[in-house]
Enzyme design. Structure first.
Site, PDB file in Angstrom:
ATOM      1  N   ARG A  33       0.827  -1.218   0.000  1.00 30.85           N
ATOM      2  CA  ARG A  33       0.000   0.000   0.000  1.00 30.85           C
ATOM      3  C   ARG A  33       0.860   1.267   0.000  1.00 30.85           C
ATOM      4  NH1 ARG A  33      -5.536  -0.556   1.943  1.00 30.85           N
ATOM      5  NH2 ARG A  33      -6.280  -2.257   0.658  1.00 30.85           N
ATOM      6  N   ARG A  46      -6.668  11.227  -6.678  1.00 33.68           N
ATOM      7  CA  ARG A  46      -7.894  10.474  -6.355  1.00 33.68           C
ATOM      8  C   ARG A  46      -9.124  11.383  -6.463  1.00 33.68           C
ATOM      9  NH1 ARG A  46     -11.931   8.277  -4.416  1.00 33.68           N
ATOM     10  NH2 ARG A  46     -11.986   6.757  -2.719  1.00 33.68           N
ATOM     11  N   ASP A  83      -6.607  -3.128  -7.581  1.00 34.51           N
ATOM     12  CA  ASP A  83      -7.122  -3.782  -6.379  1.00 34.51           C
ATOM     13  C   ASP A  83      -7.363  -5.253  -6.660  1.00 34.51           C
ATOM     14  OD1 ASP A  83      -8.170  -2.814  -3.584  1.00 34.51           O
ATOM     15  OD2 ASP A  83      -9.457  -4.454  -4.238  1.00 34.51           O
ATOM     16  N   TYR A 159     -14.370 -12.352  -0.055  1.00 37.67           N
ATOM     17  CA  TYR A 159     -15.129 -11.136  -0.401  1.00 37.67           C
ATOM     18  C   TYR A 159     -16.304 -11.472  -1.317  1.00 37.67           C
ATOM     19  CZ  TYR A 159     -11.432  -8.265   1.663  1.00 37.67           C
ATOM     20  OH  TYR A 159     -10.559  -7.685   2.538  1.00 37.67           O
TER      21      TYR A 159
HETATM   22  O1  CP3 Z   1       0.110   0.390  -3.265  1.00 37.22           O
HETATM   23  C1  CP3 Z   1      -0.314  -0.788  -3.366  1.00 37.22           C
HETATM   24  O2  CP3 Z   1      -0.098  -1.659  -2.501  1.00 37.22           O
HETATM   25  C2  CP3 Z   1      -1.009  -1.201  -4.648  1.00 37.22           C
HETATM   26  C3  CP3 Z   1      -2.423  -1.138  -4.713  1.00 37.22           C
HETATM   27  C4  CP3 Z   1      -3.301  -2.043  -3.861  1.00 37.22           C
HETATM   28  C5  CP3 Z   1      -4.528  -1.594  -3.332  1.00 37.22           C
HETATM   29  N1  CP3 Z   1      -5.168  -2.662  -2.759  1.00 37.22           N
HETATM   30  C6  CP3 Z   1      -5.020  -0.215  -3.438  1.00 37.22           C
HETATM   31  C7  CP3 Z   1      -6.164   0.207  -2.610  1.00 37.22           C
HETATM   32  C8  CP3 Z   1      -3.180  -3.405  -3.527  1.00 37.22           C
HETATM   33  C9  CP3 Z   1      -2.026  -4.353  -3.792  1.00 37.22           C
HETATM   34  C10 CP3 Z   1      -4.378  -3.779  -2.839  1.00 37.22           C
HETATM   35  C11 CP3 Z   1      -4.648  -5.144  -2.365  1.00 37.22           C
HETATM   36  C12 CP3 Z   1      -5.860  -5.442  -1.596  1.00 37.22           C
HETATM   37  N2  CP3 Z   1      -7.120  -4.899  -1.741  1.00 37.22           N
HETATM   38  C13 CP3 Z   1      -5.941  -6.448  -0.599  1.00 37.22           C
HETATM   39  C14 CP3 Z   1      -4.807  -7.367  -0.193  1.00 37.22           C
HETATM   40  C15 CP3 Z   1      -3.821  -6.715   0.686  1.00 37.22           C
HETATM   41  C16 CP3 Z   1      -4.363  -6.154   1.979  1.00 37.22           C
HETATM   42  O3  CP3 Z   1      -4.316  -4.932   2.116  1.00 37.22           O
HETATM   43  O4  CP3 Z   1      -4.807  -6.934   2.814  1.00 37.22           O
HETATM   44  C17 CP3 Z   1      -7.257  -6.460  -0.116  1.00 37.22           C
HETATM   45  C18 CP3 Z   1      -7.803  -7.356   0.964  1.00 37.22           C
HETATM   46  C19 CP3 Z   1      -8.009  -5.489  -0.850  1.00 37.22           C
HETATM   47  C20 CP3 Z   1      -9.462  -5.169  -0.743  1.00 37.22           C
HETATM   48  C21 CP3 Z   1      -9.657  -3.761  -0.388  1.00 37.22           C
HETATM   49  N3  CP3 Z   1      -9.475  -2.712  -1.260  1.00 37.22           N
HETATM   50  C22 CP3 Z   1      -9.965  -3.220   0.898  1.00 37.22           C
HETATM   51  C23 CP3 Z   1     -10.259  -4.019   2.130  1.00 37.22           C
HETATM   52  C24 CP3 Z   1      -9.945  -1.815   0.752  1.00 37.22           C
HETATM   53  C25 CP3 Z   1     -10.129  -0.789   1.845  1.00 37.22           C
HETATM   54  C26 CP3 Z   1     -11.400  -0.065   1.772  1.00 37.22           C
HETATM   55  C27 CP3 Z   1     -11.239   1.290   2.401  1.00 37.22           C
HETATM   56  O5  CP3 Z   1     -12.023   2.147   2.014  1.00 37.22           O
HETATM   57  O6  CP3 Z   1     -10.335   1.490   3.225  1.00 37.22           O
HETATM   58  C28 CP3 Z   1      -9.629  -1.521  -0.593  1.00 37.22           C
HETATM   59  C29 CP3 Z   1      -9.526  -0.179  -1.207  1.00 37.22           C
HETATM   60  C30 CP3 Z   1      -8.161   0.244  -1.617  1.00 37.22           C
HETATM   61  N4  CP3 Z   1      -7.312  -0.505  -2.362  1.00 37.22           N
HETATM   62  C31 CP3 Z   1      -7.565   1.522  -1.372  1.00 37.22           C
HETATM   63  C32 CP3 Z   1      -6.306   1.486  -1.998  1.00 37.22           C
HETATM   64  C33 CP3 Z   1      -5.301   2.605  -2.081  1.00 37.22           C
HETATM   65  C34 CP3 Z   1      -8.218   2.686  -0.645  1.00 37.22           C
HETATM   66  C35 CP3 Z   1      -9.257   3.286  -1.546  1.00 37.22           C
HETATM   67  C36 CP3 Z   1      -9.288   4.791  -1.613  1.00 37.22           C
HETATM   68  O7  CP3 Z   1      -8.317   5.436  -2.061  1.00 37.22           O
HETATM   69  O8  CP3 Z   1     -10.340   5.310  -1.262  1.00 37.22           O
END
Ligand code: CP3
Length: 356
Positions: A33, A46, A83, A159
């Site tokens: 992340r 964003r 994602d 999920y």
């Molecule tokens: O920088 C990086 O690591 C690359 C991008 C990346 C994201 N998600 C961006 C993201 C990667 C590799 C992921 C993987 C991901 N997504 C996982 C596996 C790793 C982990 O963190 O456990 C999982 C379980 C997800 C599913 C997911 N996507 C969740 C639970 C969430 C959070 C929701 C929230 O609102 O907090 C996301 C959203 C997400 N994916 C964000 C980012 C930067 C935040 C969204 C935003 O900017 O509003």
């Protein structure tokens, strides 16, 4: 350590050489992340993109946020901004992100709905992501690697089955005990889609791949094998069969000593450890099988200072002399002050940790 091709050892990127099994004096580093809400420049892009999904499917902007942390911190690798849930989205579940609630996938998958997921061409739907990979690779120097990724099938399935983050992991185990064919049927669909998706990322320019199994913890050892180790093996082997030499990093979170099972897999080029693993245990039990990555508690980067550096130093000393990639034990949280990350990068690169 596994047999590696010489090709990896000649690579201009220290991250790629490490994945080929060569220890570096200063380990290469990137952060899970590393692109995200803790960075003001990410929040600006964003806001311009609209929704999170719009950002993921906009090659121009997705490439920009992929590169932001590499520029800011001179990291050794970029990770594609996307994602893990774009796979269910491409399989026909409607993905949305609800502020403060996390992801939502509609409708939740039932056995009756499984057939509708089969035979879909995920690559068409995901085409903008491959364009992001092409654009990003073109912008990166040759000593920087680009990491592609997918969710491991079990994590993606949790999920898909819950229609969002699962609040009750025990209910998912029960689903499997009630109807193993339903769950393995779903996992097979995710495996096939993920292999196609990852091969396309490699063809677009991804240098290495990571599989995230965030919810691998909390399974029994037998279910860990069936639902996590074997599906990850099938994906890694499927990709390598089509694109030989592609390094694959496995990140099975919260699996404790079962991490050895993943590290032993011939297709596992590196294993990501989470913050609950003891670095000295990991060096003794994992480094003999594969490259190790990560381990630092991301919350330490929220607090920064001496506690962060002490923990980072312990990790770095534990793996000194072994091929190791510095990283976190899970992703940054939005509260992380970017200046703490800068301090961490300086601490790792300055090398004074070796003397402490
Ligand atoms: O920088 C990086 O690591 C690359 C991008 C990346 C994201 N998600 C961006 C993201 C990667 C590799 C992921 C993987 C991901 N997504 C996982 C596996 C790793 C982990 O963190 O456990 C999982 C379980 C997800 C599913 C997911 N996507 C969740 C639970 C969430 C959070 C929701 C929230 O609102 O907090 C996301 C959203 C997400 N994916 C964000 C980012 C930067 C935040 C969204 C935003 O900017 O509003």
């Amino acid at each position: 350590m596994k047999e590696k091709g010489l090709q990896g050892l000649d690579h201009p990127s220290p991250f790629m050489r490490t994945l080929a099994g060569e220890a570096q004096a200063i380990p290469p580093m990137w952060f899970m992340r590393q692109a995200g809400r803790y960075l003001p420049e990410y929040r600006a892009v964003r806001a311009k993109a609209g929704s999170f999904l719009d950002l993921c499917f906009n090659p121009e902007l997705a490439s920009e946020v992929t590169l932001q942390p590499v520029r800011r911190y001179d990291l050794d690798a970029a990770i594609l901004f996307s994602d893990i849930l774009v796979i269910p989205h491409a399989l026909g579940q409607k993905l949305s992100f609800v502020e403060g609630e996390g992801p939502r996938l509609e409708p939740a998958i039932t056995k009756a709905g499984l057939d509708r997921l089969r035979g879909r061409n995920v690559l068409e739907e995901l085409a903008p992501i491959f364009e992001t990979v092409v654009k990003t690779r073109a912008e990166l120097a040759e000593n920087k690697a680009l990491i592609g990724f997918a969710g491991a099938p079990w994590t993606v399935a949790t999920y898909m089955l819950a229609g969002g983050p699962s609040k009750d992991p025990a209910a998912l185990r029960s689903l499997y005990y009630d109807d193993p064919d339903f769950i393995t049927g779903l996992i097979d669909i995710i495996i096939d889609a993920s292999i196609d998706y990852l091969i396309a990322q490699v063809d677009a320019g991804a240098d290495a791949l990571q599989l995230f199994d965030t919810w691998a913890g909390g399974l029994t050892p037998a279910l860990t094998e069936t639902l996590s180790v074997i599906p990850m093996r099938r994906i890694a082997e499927g990709v390598k069969k089509a694109r030989p030499g592609t390094p694959v990093i496995f990140f099975p979170k919260s699996v404790g000593a079962l991490a050895v099972r993943y590290a032993q897999e011939p297709a596992c080029d590196a294993i990501g450890i989470d913050f609950s693993q003891d670095p000295l245990w990991a060096r003794a039990h994992l480094s003999g099988h594969t490259v190790v990555q990560g381990g630092l508690d991301p919350l330490l980067t929220v607090h920064g200072g001496a506690a962060m550096e002490t923990a980072a130093g312990e990790l770095l000393r534990a793996f000194d002399g072994a091929p190791y990639i510095f990283n976190l034990g899970h992703g940054f949280t939005p509260e992380t002050p970017p200046e703490n990350v800068a301090a961490l990068v300086n601490y790792v690169r300055a090398g004074a940790w070796r003397k402490n």
